[in-house]
Structures are given as structure tokens and as C-alpha cells.
Design a protein around this motif. Structure first.
Motif, PDB file in Angstrom:
ATOM      1  N   VAL A  11       0.843  -1.192   0.000  1.00  0.00           N
ATOM      2  CA  VAL A  11       0.000   0.000   0.000  1.00  0.00           C
ATOM      3  C   VAL A  11       0.879   1.244   0.000  1.00  0.00           C
ATOM      4  N   TRP A  12       0.413   2.307  -0.617  1.00  0.00           N
ATOM      5  CA  TRP A  12       1.289   3.470  -0.802  1.00  0.00           C
ATOM      6  C   TRP A  12       0.504   4.771  -0.652  1.00  0.00           C
ATOM      7  N   GLY A  13       1.233   5.854  -0.531  1.00  0.00           N
ATOM      8  CA  GLY A  13       0.650   7.180  -0.521  1.00  0.00           C
ATOM      9  C   GLY A  13      -0.208   7.449   0.701  1.00  0.00           C
ATOM     10  N   PHE A  14      -1.317   8.166   0.450  1.00  0.00           N
ATOM     11  CA  PHE A  14      -2.191   8.587   1.548  1.00  0.00           C
ATOM     12  C   PHE A  14      -2.806   7.394   2.264  1.00  0.00           C
ATOM     13  N   ARG A  15      -3.142   6.342   1.519  1.00  0.00           N
ATOM     14  CA  ARG A  15      -3.740   5.160   2.147  1.00  0.00           C
ATOM     15  C   ARG A  15      -2.760   4.502   3.122  1.00  0.00           C
ATOM     16  N   ARG A  16      -1.493   4.543   2.791  1.00  0.00           N
ATOM     17  CA  ARG A  16      -0.473   3.992   3.689  1.00  0.00           C
ATOM     18  C   ARG A  16      -0.406   4.794   4.993  1.00  0.00           C
ATOM     19  N   MET A  17      -0.449   6.098   4.875  1.00  0.00           N
ATOM     20  CA  MET A  17      -0.418   6.961   6.048  1.00  0.00           C
ATOM     21  C   MET A  17      -1.654   6.735   6.913  1.00  0.00           C
ATOM     22  N   LEU A  18      -2.795   6.657   6.252  1.00  0.00           N
ATOM     23  CA  LEU A  18      -4.050   6.461   6.985  1.00  0.00           C
ATOM     24  C   LEU A  18      -4.056   5.114   7.705  1.00  0.00           C
ATOM     25  N   LEU A  19      -3.514   4.086   7.057  1.00  0.00           N
ATOM     26  CA  LEU A  19      -3.476   2.762   7.677  1.00  0.00           C
ATOM     27  C   LEU A  19      -2.576   2.755   8.914  1.00  0.00           C
ATOM     28  N   ALA A  20      -1.475   3.509   8.863  1.00  0.00           N
ATOM     29  CA  ALA A  20      -0.576   3.592  10.020  1.00  0.00           C
ATOM     30  C   ALA A  20      -1.274   4.268  11.196  1.00  0.00           C
ATOM     31  N   VAL A  21      -2.012   5.344  10.927  1.00  0.00           N
ATOM     32  CA  VAL A  21      -2.754   6.025  11.990  1.00  0.00           C
ATOM     33  C   VAL A  21      -3.826   5.097  12.552  1.00  0.00           C
ATOM     34  N   PHE A  22      -4.519   4.392  11.660  1.00  0.00           N
ATOM     35  CA  PHE A  22      -5.553   3.452  12.108  1.00  0.00           C
ATOM     36  C   PHE A  22      -4.962   2.363  12.991  1.00  0.00           C
ATOM     37  N   ALA A  23      -3.798   1.831  12.601  1.00  0.00           N
ATOM     38  CA  ALA A  23      -3.166   0.758  13.373  1.00  0.00           C
ATOM     39  C   ALA A  23      -2.889   1.215  14.798  1.00  0.00           C
ATOM     40  N   GLY A  24      -2.379   2.438  14.959  1.00  0.00           N
ATOM     41  CA  GLY A  24      -2.125   2.957  16.299  1.00  0.00           C
ATOM     42  C   GLY A  24      -3.400   3.196  17.067  1.00  0.00           C
ATOM     43  N   ALA A  25      -4.396   3.809  16.416  1.00  0.00           N
ATOM     44  CA  ALA A  25      -5.654   4.129  17.092  1.00  0.00           C
ATOM     45  C   ALA A  25      -6.405   2.871  17.499  1.00  0.00           C
ATOM     46  N   PHE A  26      -6.327   1.823  16.679  1.00  0.00           N
ATOM     47  CA  PHE A  26      -7.043   0.584  17.002  1.00  0.00           C
ATOM     48  C   PHE A  26      -6.497  -0.038  18.289  1.00  0.00           C
ATOM     49  N   GLY A  27      -5.206   0.135  18.530  1.00  0.00           N
ATOM     50  CA  GLY A  27      -4.605  -0.416  19.740  1.00  0.00           C
ATOM     51  C   GLY A  27      -5.146   0.189  21.021  1.00  0.00           C
ATOM     52  N   VAL A  28      -5.782   1.360  20.934  1.00  0.00           N
ATOM     53  CA  VAL A  28      -6.344   2.006  22.120  1.00  0.00           C
ATOM     54  C   VAL A  28      -7.449   1.153  22.734  1.00  0.00           C
ATOM     55  N   LEU A  29      -8.052   0.269  21.947  1.00  0.00           N
ATOM     56  CA  LEU A  29      -9.074  -0.627  22.482  1.00  0.00           C
ATOM     57  C   LEU A  29      -8.514  -1.532  23.575  1.00  0.00           C
ATOM     58  N   ALA A  30      -7.192  -1.688  23.609  1.00  0.00           N
ATOM     59  CA  ALA A  30      -6.570  -2.519  24.635  1.00  0.00           C
ATOM     60  C   ALA A  30      -6.457  -1.804  25.978  1.00  0.00           C
ATOM     61  N   LEU A  31      -6.682  -0.496  25.988  1.00  0.00           N
ATOM     62  CA  LEU A  31      -6.527   0.300  27.203  1.00  0.00           C
ATOM     63  C   LEU A  31      -7.852   0.409  27.948  1.00  0.00           C
ATOM     64  N   PRO A  32      -7.809   0.763  29.245  1.00  0.00           N
ATOM     65  CA  PRO A  32      -9.055   0.999  29.982  1.00  0.00           C
ATOM     66  C   PRO A  32      -9.827   2.158  29.358  1.00  0.00           C
ATOM     67  N   PRO A  33     -11.139   2.155  29.410  1.00  0.00           N
ATOM     68  CA  PRO A  33     -11.970   1.210  30.171  1.00  0.00           C
ATOM     69  C   PRO A  33     -12.347  -0.056  29.416  1.00  0.00           C
ATOM     70  N   ILE A  34     -11.909  -0.205  28.145  1.00  0.00           N
ATOM     71  CA  ILE A  34     -12.305  -1.379  27.365  1.00  0.00           C
ATOM     72  C   ILE A  34     -11.438  -2.577  27.724  1.00  0.00           C
TER      73      ILE A  34
END
Length: 534
Positions: A11-34
Motif C-alpha cells: 500500500v502506498w501514498g495517503f492510504r499507507r499513512m491512513l493505515l498507520a494512523v488506524f493501526a495505532g488508534a485501534f490499539g487504544v481498544l486494549a486500554l481501559p476502560p475497554i
């Protein structure tokens, strides 16, 4: 899995950047309160594949070759920290007229700065990158190193270190007693990244079983500690003190209102302290009020001390958060400290402990003379801000019981559990999370406090204005507590029967040993000494 890996790598360009941000944000589900820790498997698997595809331009200089990986790590961190720290903006909206302009800085500016550590982690990992198990070892070692750096650089802010995703419940907290949260962080990144090996068909035969073994050892040690044979260091008995946690739930706007009814706030604390025990239980020996619970300078108000004496029994002790003022002599401004007062049944202040690690921009202003020129000031209005104590002093009660005092976010710093903590019977942590309302912030703060109890092997007495207030045993289990934004009190017996105390220096040694082993695996794989797989 292989087809998905190929798509992510290419994947390249803007979609690559967006996927990287999504990957980090998705990990927040591992934090409290979830607390859905499995979300991190998705986050770090995507991160590994994104780094796999981080190609530099031909003939790039050394920095240029690492830049694409740095950008991916920074975007990953930006998503993680925005998703995990957006609630900091709530504190600014308490006085929106004064601080609303800083909302973008809190929600996006601080995450942008913190994300630099993750960018450096992925850039460092790229130096040791290889096709097999070595690359996830490199990523784990690099994240461990940079998360540690985040805890010390510029006074440190280790909030939501990756290792907390691996400690949602007491069963998964116990390893912290041996290797600390930073050791858990390094190994957690290795475990979370292991599924990436399945998608690229390299290193999976060794990496996935090794990650599974680490995870099984993590769970196994937790199960053995909680349910296996243990030697208690102190058991609760009839002589063990009963602690009352007072949670008044005072709105932050009321605490900040200079025209507010400070007497009413004070009386609410007194009323909750004087309530008879529920179910006819024993009267509390220790009563705890939260951070800055006394809404005036106590030493200037003898009537308030008299009211405390009237409320307490002769043998009761009050531990109350207050602003302590120190007169510096003629011509010099006084110093203010965020403190814990120890007050006996006669209304006498018999001890105090001052906060050591202050919150920048909240309790003191870095580069104050320069920033004041631009009209930037502390969120907490205090002439000159708070002063920090030179060192941390134990609170020794008349009974001889010693408490290790930590005010508010001091408890998130694992490397600061030093000094005389080995002689303490418990950690005392008072806080005021009303700044952050009903957001994830108080839940995250409480989890980190519980992990400190497990790390040190000491029970935790935690009292917050709006919660979460609880008595926690040395294995991270809540003995009794009050929910977030609940008004009331809870009585519980302090029970120290869990671990023997654990040395911060011992945990640090194990952390650095883990770091060395991971870097050895990464280096050996990178240069073909060991772990080279086709």
C-alpha cells in the motif's frame, strides 16, 4: 494472511499513512476502560508489515533510509496517543474562556510530540530489520528502549506505555513484580508482533512458538502467584488498621470558583468522615481525603483544625490533600506545595509530605518568564506555580505504620518507586481526576496505580475526589472501592499479605537484560549469525 500481508506491504501514498494512523488508534481498544488486549495483535501486525514496505529512495543517505520507517512509526504513535489521550482536553474546558484556545495542543499537539518516540523506535528497529524473527525482536527492543526514554526525557510521561495493554486484569499484572512494566512492554511488543510472521512466511516456525511461550509464561506466572502456594509477609488481623476512603465528588468548577462556598466543600468532607461504619463495622483508624481536598490554606484557619478535631476520635488519623504554604522571609514570595497533611484527633498537624514530581503546564510553567510574555499560564492558578519537594518523605503514623506518599500522577512513574519504599507498609496515592470527567483518563490512571502496587509488592490506598477510590492488595486486586463519579465512603481493612517488597533496581536489571537479549536476536538475524531462515 499472506495475501493481506502483501496488500499492506505494498500500500502506498495517503492510504499507507491512513493505515498507520488506524493501526495505532485501534490499539487504544486494549486500554481501559475497554481493556481488549487482543486489539494490539492487529495494531503491531499491521505495523510490522508497514515497516516491511518502508522503502527509501535509491542512493539515500543514512537518515533518508530510515525516514520512511520513522514516518510510519510517528503516524502509528499519533493515532495511538490521540485515541488514548484525547480526554486531556476535558481539563481545558473546565475554564473554557481562558484555555479553550489550547484544546488543539492538548488533543493533537502533545500526541504529535509523544509520537516522536515511536517514530524513533521504528527507525531504530529498521537498522536491525531482517526477513524473519529478528525484525520483531528489533521492534520489541526498540519500543522497550524508547518507552523507557519516554518515562524520563523532559521530566517523563510514560502514560499508556504499551505494556499496560498486557495487564488488563490481575492475572496478567503479576509479571510486573519481576520485570516491571517496561520489561512487560518489550516482551508484549514481541508477542503482539508475532502474527506478522505468518503473513510473510519467514521466521514463523520459531517466532510464533516463542511468542506463545512468552505469553503462556506471563499467564502461568500470574496464575501461580494468585492461586498457588505463597508466603504472606503480613496478614490482616484485629490489629490491622481500617481505612476509610472519602470520595466527595466535588465538581472541578466548584473547587476553582473563588466565590464558591468553600465552607460547604469542607463540611461535605467532614460529614462523610463522621458517618458511622456500615453494617456495624469497626470505626476507621485512618481517614483519607483526596488531593487538594481542603479548599483553603489550613494553617491560616484554626477554626478548620478545630472542626477536624471535633469530627475525629482521639485515636483517628486524617490524611488530607491540601496546599501547603511556606513563608520564605521578608521580601520573598511564599512557596506553595501540593501536599498531604497528617492530622491527629486533636486537630494537630503532625506530619506532611509534599509532591515531588509536578505536572508541567498544570502545576508549574516551564520557561515561565518567556511564556508569560505570550499570556500563557498554568491551568492551576497559584502565584508562581507549585514548588516541588527536594525528596520524598514517608508518612509515619503514630502507630508506626509507614506509608509511601504519591500525589496524583506521580504513581505512573515506575522508576520513582525508590528511597525508603522498602520500609513502607503501603502506597498512599491521592488524586483529583475530576479534571477529566467521565472519560477514559481516570480508568487509565487507576490501572497504572494498580500495576505500581504489583510492581512494588505493596498494598495501595488510593483516594480520588471523583474516583476511582479503592483499597488494592499487593497483587492488584481491588479489596473495596467506589466507582467513578460516585459520592460516598468505603471502609476496608489494610491487608499486606501478598508479595514481599520488590526492588526497583532489580526490575530495572531484568528490563535491561531483556533489552540486550532482544537486540542480540535482532543483530544475529540481521547479519546472519543466527536465526537466519528462508
Amino acid at each position: 494472511m499472506e495475501r493481506l500481508a502483501d496488500k499492506v506491504i505494498l500500500v502506498w501514498g495517503f492510504r499507507r499513512m491512513l493505515l498507520a494512523v488506524f493501526a495505532g488508534a485501534f490499539g487504544v481498544l486494549a486500554l481501559p476502560p475497554i481493556g481488549f488486549f487482543a486489539a494490539m495483535f492487529v495494531s503491531f501486525t499491521l505495523l510490522v508489515w508497514l515497516i516491511d514496505g518502508s522503502a527509501a529512495a535509491p542512493n539515500s543517505n543514512p537518515i533518508g533510509r530510515l525516514w520512511p520507517s520513522f514516518v510510519i512509526g510517528w503516524l502509528f504513535g499519533f493515532g495511538y496517543f490521540v485515541g488514548g489521550l484525547w480526554w486531556l482536553g476535558h481539563a481545558l474546558m473546565i475554564d473554557a474562556e481562558e484555555f479553550a484556545w489550547a484544546l488543539p495542543l492538548a488533543i493533537f499537539g502533545l500526541p504529535a510530540l509523544l509520537a516522536i518516540f515511536y517514530g524513533l523506535a521504528t527507525a531504530l528497529a529498521r537498522i536491525f530489520w531482517s526477513d524473519g524473527i529478528g525484525r520483531i525482536a528489533a521492534l520489541a527492543a526498540s519500543f522497550g528502549l524508547l518507552e523507557w526514554a519516554r518515562s524520563v526525557v523532559f521530566t517523563g510521561f510514560p502514560w499508556n506505555a504499551i505494556g499496560y495493554a498486557m495487564t488488563p486484569v490481575p492475572l496478567m499484572m503479576q509479571s510486573a513484580h519481576v520485570i516491571g512494566i517496561m520489561g512487560i512492554t518489550a516482551l508484549a511488543v514481541f508477542v503482539f508482533s508475532a502474527p506478522a510472521l505468518l503473513g510473510t512466511r519467514q521466521g514463523a516456525k520459531l517466532g510464533v512458538p516463542l511468542a506463545a511461550l512468552i505469553f503462556a509464561a506471563h499467564l502461568g506466572y500470574g496464575a501461580y502467584t494468585l492461586y498457588g502456594p505463597s508466603t504472606p509477609t503480613q496478614k490482616a488481623d484485629d490489629k490491622s488498621p481500617v481505612v476509610r476512603l472519602v470520595q466527595p465528588m466535588i465538581e472541578q468548577t466548584a473547587k476553582m470558583d473563588s466565590d464558591g462556598d468553600r465552607a460547604a466543600i469542607f463540611e461535605k468532607h467532614l460529614k462523610l468522615s463522621a458517618e458511622p461504619p456500615k453494617d456495624g463495622g469497626k470505626k476507621p483508624d485512618i481517614i483519607v481525603w483526596p488531593e487538594t481536598s481542603i479548599p483553603f490554606i489550613l494553617t491560616d484557619n484554626q477554626d478548620a483544625l478545630t472542626r477536624i478535631a471535633d469530627t475525629l476520635d482521639d485515636n483517628q488519623i486524617l490524611l488530607a490533600g491540601a496546599v501547603r504554604v511556606e513563608d520564605m522571609g521578608p521580601g520573598n514570595p511564599p512557596r506553595y506545595y501540593n501536599s498531604i497533611y497528617m492530622i491527629d484527633g486533636r486537630g494537630q498537624i503532625i506530619g506532611a509530605a509534599d509532591k515531588v514530581h509536578l505536572v508541567p503546564f498544570g502545576e508549574y510553567m516551564p520557561f515561565e518568564s518567556i511564556l508569560n510574555e505570550f499570556g500563557i499560564q498554568n491551568i492551576v492558578e497559584m502565584p508562581g506555580g507549585f514548588s516541588s519537594a527536594a525528596n520524598r518523605q514517608l508518612l509515619t503514623l503514630p502507630s508506626g505504620l509507614k506509608l509511601y506518599p504519591l500525589v496524583c500522577y506521580e504513581i505512573i512513574f515506575p522508576d520513582e518507586m525508590t528511597g525508603d519504599i522498602g520500609s513502607a507498609a503501603a502506597i498512599l496515592n491521592i488524586t483529583n481526576d475530576a479534571w477529566f470527567g467521565a472519560t477514559p483518563g481516570p480508568y487509565q490512571h487507576f490501572q497504572q496505580a494498580r500495576v505500581r502496587a504489583v510492581e512494588t509488592g505493596l498494598p495501595l490506598i488510593r483516594d480520588g475526589n471523583s474516583g476511582i477510590s479503592a483499597l488494592v492488595d499487593a497483587k492488584g486486586r481491588v479489596i473495596a472501592g467506589l466507582a467513578l463519579n460516585e459520592t460516598g465512603f468505603i471502609d476496608a481493612t489494610l491487608d499486606g499479605s501478598a508479595f514481599s517488597s520488590s526492588s526497583t533496581y532489580a526490575r530495572q536489571r531484568y528490563f535491561w537484560l531483556i533489552e540486550i537479549l532482544l537486540f542480540v536476536i535482532a543483530t544475529g538475524s540481521r547479519f546472519g549469525f543466527v536465526f537466519k531462515q528462508n
